[in-house]
Design an enzyme around this catalytic site. Structure first.
Site, short mmCIF file in Angstrom:
data_model
loop_
_atom_site.label_atom_id
_atom_site.label_comp_id
_atom_site.label_asym_id
_atom_site.label_seq_id
_atom_site.Cartn_x
_atom_site.Cartn_y
_atom_site.Cartn_z
N GLU A 254 27.62 0.12 -12.76
CA GLU A 254 27.15 1.42 -12.33
C GLU A 254 28.36 2.31 -12.07
O GLU A 254 29.31 1.87 -11.44
CB GLU A 254 26.32 1.24 -11.06
CG GLU A 254 25.65 2.47 -10.53
CD GLU A 254 26.42 3.12 -9.40
OE1 GLU A 254 26.05 4.23 -9.03
OE2 GLU A 254 27.38 2.53 -8.91
N GLU B 283 12.82 -7.23 -22.42
CA GLU B 283 12.42 -7.96 -21.19
C GLU B 283 10.97 -7.76 -20.77
O GLU B 283 10.66 -7.77 -19.58
CB GLU B 283 13.38 -7.62 -20.03
CG GLU B 283 14.82 -7.97 -20.32
CD GLU B 283 15.77 -7.71 -19.14
OE1 GLU B 283 15.32 -7.68 -17.99
OE2 GLU B 283 16.98 -7.54 -19.40
N CYS C 111 22.02 0.85 -15.59
CA CYS C 111 21.24 -0.35 -15.24
C CYS C 111 20.07 -0.44 -16.22
O CYS C 111 19.94 0.38 -17.13
CB CYS C 111 20.77 -0.29 -13.78
SG CYS C 111 20.21 -1.88 -13.13
N GLY D 26 19.27 -3.99 -20.84
CA GLY D 26 18.33 -5.08 -21.12
C GLY D 26 16.87 -4.70 -21.09
O GLY D 26 16.18 -4.82 -22.08
N HIS E 114 18.24 5.34 -11.83
CA HIS E 114 17.37 5.23 -10.65
C HIS E 114 16.59 6.50 -10.41
O HIS E 114 15.87 6.64 -9.43
CB HIS E 114 18.19 4.87 -9.41
CG HIS E 114 18.92 3.58 -9.57
ND1 HIS E 114 20.19 3.51 -10.11
CD2 HIS E 114 18.56 2.30 -9.32
CE1 HIS E 114 20.57 2.24 -10.15
NE2 HIS E 114 19.60 1.49 -9.68
N HIS F 246 26.76 -7.92 -16.22
CA HIS F 246 26.38 -6.60 -15.73
C HIS F 246 26.31 -6.62 -14.21
O HIS F 246 25.86 -7.60 -13.62
CB HIS F 246 25.02 -6.19 -16.31
CG HIS F 246 24.39 -5.05 -15.57
ND1 HIS F 246 24.87 -3.76 -15.65
CD2 HIS F 246 23.34 -5.01 -14.70
CE1 HIS F 246 24.13 -2.99 -14.86
NE2 HIS F 246 23.21 -3.72 -14.28
N LYS G 75 23.93 -0.78 -1.26
CA LYS G 75 23.29 -1.94 -0.62
C LYS G 75 23.58 -1.91 0.87
O LYS G 75 24.69 -1.60 1.29
CB LYS G 75 23.83 -3.23 -1.21
CG LYS G 75 23.68 -3.24 -2.70
CD LYS G 75 22.96 -4.43 -3.21
CE LYS G 75 22.71 -4.16 -4.68
NZ LYS G 75 21.86 -5.06 -5.34
N GLU H 72 26.89 -8.11 -3.43
CA GLU H 72 26.20 -7.86 -2.16
C GLU H 72 26.31 -8.99 -1.15
O GLU H 72 26.11 -8.78 0.03
CB GLU H 72 24.73 -7.52 -2.40
CG GLU H 72 23.86 -8.72 -2.67
CD GLU H 72 22.46 -8.29 -3.07
OE1 GLU H 72 22.30 -7.19 -3.61
OE2 GLU H 72 21.53 -9.08 -2.86
N GLU I 41 0.82 -1.21 0.00
CA GLU I 41 0.00 0.00 0.00
C GLU I 41 0.86 1.27 0.00
O GLU I 41 0.54 2.24 -0.68
CB GLU I 41 -0.91 0.02 1.23
CG GLU I 41 -1.99 -1.05 1.25
CD GLU I 41 -1.52 -2.37 1.86
OE1 GLU I 41 -0.29 -2.59 1.96
OE2 GLU I 41 -2.37 -3.20 2.22
N1 GLN Z 1 18.99 -7.01 -17.51
C1 GLN Z 1 18.37 -6.45 -16.35
C2 GLN Z 1 17.57 -5.22 -16.75
O1 GLN Z 1 17.96 -4.55 -17.65
C3 GLN Z 1 19.39 -6.05 -15.33
C4 GLN Z 1 18.74 -5.48 -14.12
C5 GLN Z 1 19.68 -5.26 -12.99
O2 GLN Z 1 20.88 -5.27 -13.16
N2 GLN Z 1 19.19 -5.06 -11.82
O3 GLN Z 1 16.58 -4.89 -16.12
ZN ZN Z 2 21.82 -3.24 -12.83
#
Ligand code: GLN
Ligand code: ZN
Length: 755
Positions: free
Chosen positions: A665, A483, A726, A431, A694, A641, A114, A604, A16
Site C-alpha cells: 500500500e 478469488e 490491495c 488477486g 478502500h 503482498h 491498524k 501488525e 446488523e
Molecule cells: N490476494 C488478496 C486479495 O486480493 C489480498 C488481500 C489483502 O491483502 N488483504 O484480496
Molecule cells: Zn492488501
C-alpha cells in the site's frame, strides 16, 4: 468483587449495523433508519451487560465507523476539505472514513491504520496548524443519556488525549505538544459534562502508554492529565491501558492521583512485576485486565483467581476487567450451530466473557466451588483431535537449508526476466476481483447444500473466464483468477487445513463495515490435499498470459486466526508454513510460474515495543515465510503482498523474506517509504499501490501517472510494478473497471515516455 468491560463489539451479533450502513451508503435506507438500527443495537448491548451483572458498563464504545474518527468529531478536528463538502454531519463523517465523490466533488478519505497489534483499523486524525481543538461533539453525552433511559448509569469511554495526539498526523509545522493545552481543556470540559449528567466514572483509553515512550512523551502525558485531574468534578477518572504493559509510564501514571488505573495482565508481560515491585497507590482502584479481550479460549478461573489473590497484596481495591475491548472477539457462541459441544465448551466469545466475569466475581465473593470445579475439569483433560505426530516429526526434520532459496535473488531476477518477458512496468492486480452478489450467493448456496459441487464449480469457472477476459481486455500483464471461491483470504485456507476450526457467525470488525471471521487454530496444522491448484490451473487454461497463483502466507494465516495458547506462535507458524509450502510446490508442478504469497498481516503483529521485534517475532516470522517458498525453481517468480507501507524501520528484514516482487500500500500514505527503500538498496522488485481500493473513488489516469512519476524518481525502472494497493473484492465492478483502465493507460504512457 466488581466487574468492568472496557468496550463491547458494535456491529451486531448478525452484523446488523454493517448491513444497515451499507444500505445507507447505497441510498436504500434513510439516515433515520440507520440511526434507529444503531440505537437498537446499543440497547441490546447494554441489556446483555446489565443482565450479566457487569458493574462498569461502557457507553460511547459504539461507533458508526471508528472510535478515533468519533474523537476527530468530538474535538473539532475535521479537516477543512470535509467541512467544505457541506453535507450532513453523518455524511461528513462518512466522507472522512471513505472519501467523497459525488456532484463534482472529489475528496479522498483520511488515512487508515491498524490499531496497535490488532486487525482492527482506525482512521488517522489529521491535525492542521490552525486546528481549533475544543469540545464540539455530542455523541458521548447523547449515548450516556440514552443509557440512562435504559436504566444504566454507564461508564462513558473516550479515547484519551495522549493516544489521540500520539496517533494523529500533523499536516503543518505544529506537533502534539502544541495542542496539549487545548486538548486538556476539551477533555476537562467533557469530564465536567459527564459529571453533571450523573456519570460516576469516566474511562479514558490510553493504549499508547504501552509503546516505548520518550521522556517528552511522558511529560506530555503528565501535562495533559495534571490539568484534567485538577479540574475534575464528581466523576471519577479511570485511566485504561491495554495491549501491553506500561513500564515506561508506570511511575508517572501511579503518582498522578487517578481514581482507577486499568492494566492488562495478559498481554502486559511486565504488568505484574510492575505492580508487585513498585507498588500501587492506596487510594486508586486497580482494574485488573484478566479476561482476554483478544482471544476466544475460555478463561482458566483458577489461574485468574490466583492472580487476583496475588494482586490483592498490592492493591486495596480491585475491579475485575476484560484485558481490552471485546471489540476484537465475536459476539456469541450461541450463533454457532455446527460446532460440536466438545469443541465449543473450550471457547468464550464476548457475551460468554460477560458470564465469565460474573462467574469469577461470584467465586471471589462466596467461593462458588461447583463453577470452579467444572472449569478446572475442562482444563485438566486433553482437547480432542489436537495433536498430530506426523506434523511434529516433519517439523523436527526441517533443517537450515530448508529456509534458503537458491540461487540468490540477482541471478533469479535475470532468469525470470528472460522467462517471463514482461513489458517494462508490468501491470497486475493483487488477486481478488469484485465479490458481487451473485458470487456470494453461489458460495452460500453451495454451503447450504442447495446446489451441487459441480454447479458451484461451473459458476465459478464462468466467473474466472469472464474475469480473465476482462483482464485481457484491460490489457493487464500478469493476470489473476479473481478469488471467487474465497470468502476471506485466511478463512478459505483455515477451512481446508486440518487442525483448524471454523465458525459460522463469529465476525469481528476489521474496519468500518468490513468484518472478518477468523478461524481458530485448534490443533497441529497439516494440509490434506491441494487447496487452490484446480482454480489456478483452470484460470491459466483461459489465457496465454501469465497467471499468478494466489496464496496466503503462514504469518498472516496465523495472525488472522485465533491462535492456540498451549503451544508457541512460532510452532504454529512453522506448521502452517509446511502446509503452504506443499501448495506452492503443487502450483509450480501444475505450471503456475508466478505465485503470490500474501503476508497482509505480517506487520501488525510486530510487538509494540521495538526491543521485542526480533526476539519475539521476526526471528521466526521471516523464516516461516522463507520456508514456504525456498523449494521452487529459479524461474518461478514469488510475489508477496502487504496491505501497508509502514515498514521503513524493517526494510532489510522485508528484503530478507527473499521474495522476487513485493506489492504494498502506498497510495494513502506519503511516498517516504520509497526513499527508504532506495537508501537501503532494496533488492526485491516493488509494486507500490498506485491507487486506494478502500474507497469507491476512481483515480484519474493523470493522477496515476503522477504517482508513478514520483515513484520512478526513486525506484529503478527495471524494478517497478504497477498495481492497485490491495485486492478488489470489496469494490463494485464499474469503479474497478474504470480504475484499472486508467491504471493500465498510465503504465503505457510511462512506457512510451521511457523509451
Ligand atoms: N490476494 C488478496 C486479495 O486480493 C489480498 C488481500 C489483502 O491483502 N488483504 O484480496
Ligand atoms: Zn492488501
Amino acid at each position: 468483587m466488581q466487574t468492568s468491560v472496557i468496550g463491547y463489539p458494535r456491529v451486531g451479533s448478525l452484523r446488523e449495523l454493517k448491513f444497515a450502513t451499507e444500505k445507507y451508503f447505497k441510498n436504500d435506507i434513510t439516515q433515520e433508519a440507520l440511526l434507529e438500527q444503531a440505537k437498537t443495537l446499543r440497547a441490546e448491548h447494554l441489556k446483555s451487560m446489565k443482565e450479566s451483572g457487569i458493574d462498569f458498563i461502557p457507553v460511547n464504545d459504539f461507533s458508526f465507523y471508528d472510535g478515533m474518527l468519533d474523537t476527530v468529531v468530538l474535538l473539532n478536528t475535521i479537516p477543512a476539505r470535509y467541512c467544505k463538502l457541506n453535507v450532513s454531519e453523518l455524511d461528513t463523517y462518512f466522507a472522512m472514513a471513505r472519501g467523497y465523490q459525488k456532484d463534482g466533488k472529489d475528496v479522498k478519505a483520511l488515512a487508515m491504520k491498524k490499531w496497535f497489534n490488532t486487525n482492527y483499523h482506525y482512521m488517522v486524525p489529521e491535525i492542521e496548524d490552525d486546528a481549533d481543538i475544543r469540545l464540539a461533539g455530542k455523541k458521548p453525552f447523547d449515548e450516556f443519556k440514552e443509557a440512562l433511559t435504559c436504566g444504566v448509569v454507564a461508564k462513558p469511554v473516550l479515547i484519551g488525549p495522549f493516544t489521540f495526539l500520539k496517533l494523529a498526523r500533523y499536516t503543518g509545522t505544529k506537533s502534539a505538544a502544541d495542542f496539549a493545552d487545548a486538548c486538556a481543556a476539551a477533555y476537562s470540559e467533557a469530564l465536567k459534562k459527564f459529571a453533571n449528567l450523573g456519570a460516576k466514572w469516566v474511562q479514558f483509553d490510553e493504549p499508547a502508554l504501552v509503546y516505548d515512550l520518550t521522556a517528552e512523551e511522558i511529560a506530555l502525558f503528565e501535562k495533559l492529565y495534571r490539568v484534567i485531574l485538577a479540574a475534575k468534578g464528581s466523576a471519577k477518572v479511570l485511566l485504561q491501558t491495554y495491549f501491553g504493559d506500561i513500564r515506561d509510564a508506570y511511575d508517572t501514571v501511579t503518582k498522578l492521583g487517578f481514581d482507577g488505573i486499568g492494566i492488562d495482565f495478559l498481554e502486559g508481560k511486565k504488568s505484574f512485576e510492575l505492580v508487585s515491585t513498585k507498588g500501587f497507590p492506596a487510594q486508586t482502584v486497580l482494574f485488573a485486565g484478566l479476561v482476554n479481550g483478544k482471544n476466544i479460549w475460555k478463561n482458566h478461573y483458577r489461574k485468574t483467581i490466583d492472580r487476583l489473590n496475588e494482586l490483592s497484596a498490592f492493591a486495596k481495591e480491585i475491579v475485575l476487567s476484560t484485558s481490552c475491548s471485546l471489540l476484537h472477539v465475536p459476539y456469541t457462541l450461541e450463533n454457532e450451530t455446527k460446532l460440536p459441544e466438545a469443541y465449543k465448551k473450550h471457547f468464550a466469545f464476548a457475551r460468554e466473557k460477560l458470564a465469565e466475569l460474573s462467574d469469577l466475581a461470584k467465586i471471589v465473593a462466596n467461593g462458588d466451588r461447583e463453577v470452579l470445579a467444572a472449569n478446572d475439569a475442562l482444563f485438566a483433560t486433553a482437547r480432542p483431535d489436537c495433536e498430530n505426530a506426523a506434523v511434529r516429526t516433519r517439523l523436527q526434520a526441517v533443517s537450515e537449508a530448508d529456509f534458503e532459496r537458491k540461487p540468490a535473488f540477482a541471478e533469479r531476477e535475470k532468469i525470470q526476466k528472460e522467462a517471463l518477458a514482461l513489458p517494462q512496468f508490468p501491470t497486475t492486480t493483487i488477486g481478488s476481483f469484485p465479490q458481487t452478489a451473485d458470487v456470494k450467493a453461489n458460495r452460500k448456496a453451495f454451503k447450504a447444500g442447495q446446489i451441487s459441487e459441480e454447479e458451484y464449480k461451473k459458476f465459478n469457472q464462468e466467473k474466472i473466464r469472464e474475469c480473465v477476459k476482462l483482464q485481457e481486455e484491460l490489457d493487464l500483464d500478469v493476470l489473476v483468477h479473481g478469488e471467487y471461491e474465497r470468502n476471506d483470504m485466511v478463512e478459505y485456507f483455515g477451512e481446508q487445513l486440518s487442525g483448524y476450526l471454523f465458525t459460522e457467525k463469529a465476525w469481528v470488525q476489521s474496519y468500518g463495515t468490513r468484518c472478518v471471521k477468523p478461524p481458530i487454530v485448534w490443533g497441529d496444522i497439516s494440509r490434506e490435499k491441494p487447496m487452490t491448484v484446480e482454480w489456478s490451473v483452470f484460470a491459466k487454461s483461459c489465457t496465454n498470459r501469465p497467471m499468478k497463483g494466489m496464496l496466503t502466507g503462514p504469518v498472516t494465516i496465523l495472525n488472522w486466526s485465533f491462535p492456540r495458547e498451549d503451544i508457541s506462535h512460532k510452532e504454529s507458524a512453522l506448521q502452517i508454513a509446511l502446509a503452504i509450502r506443499d501448495e506452492v510446490l503443487d502450483l509450480e508442478a501444475a505450471g503456475i510460474n508466478i505465485i503470490q504469497i500474501d503476508e497482509a498481516a505480517l506487520r501488525e503483529k510486530l510487538p509494540l515495543r521495538k526491543s521485542d521485534w526480533y526476539s519475539e517475532y521476526l526471528d521466526w516470522a521471516i523464516p516461516a515465510f522463507r520456508l514456504v517458498h525456498s523449494g521452487v525453481k529459479a524461474s518461478t517468480q514469488i510475489h508477496t503482498h502487504m496491505c501497508y507501507s509502514e515498514f521503513t524501520d524493517i526494510i532489510p528484514t522485508i528484503d530478507n523474506m527473499d521474495a522476487d516482487v513485493i506489492t504494498f500500500e502506498a497510495s494513502r500514505s506519503d511516498l517516504l517509504i520509497l526513499d527508504a527503500l532506495r537508501a537501503n538498496n532494496f533488492k526485491t522488485e516493488v509494486g507500490p499501490g498506485v491507487y486506494d481500493i478502500h474507497s469507491p473513488r476512481v483515480p484519474s489516469e493523470e493522477e496515476i501517472v503522477n504517482a508513478l512519476s514520483r515513484m520512478l524518481a526513486r525506484i529503478n525502472p527495471e524494478k517497478l510494478w504497477v498495481n492497485p494497493d490491495c485486492g478488489l473484492k470489496t469494490r463494485g465492478t464499474t469503479e474497478t473497471v474504470a480504475s484499472l483502465q486508467n491504471m493500465v493507460a498510465a503504465a503505457k504512457r510511462l512506457r512510451a515516455n521511457n523509451e
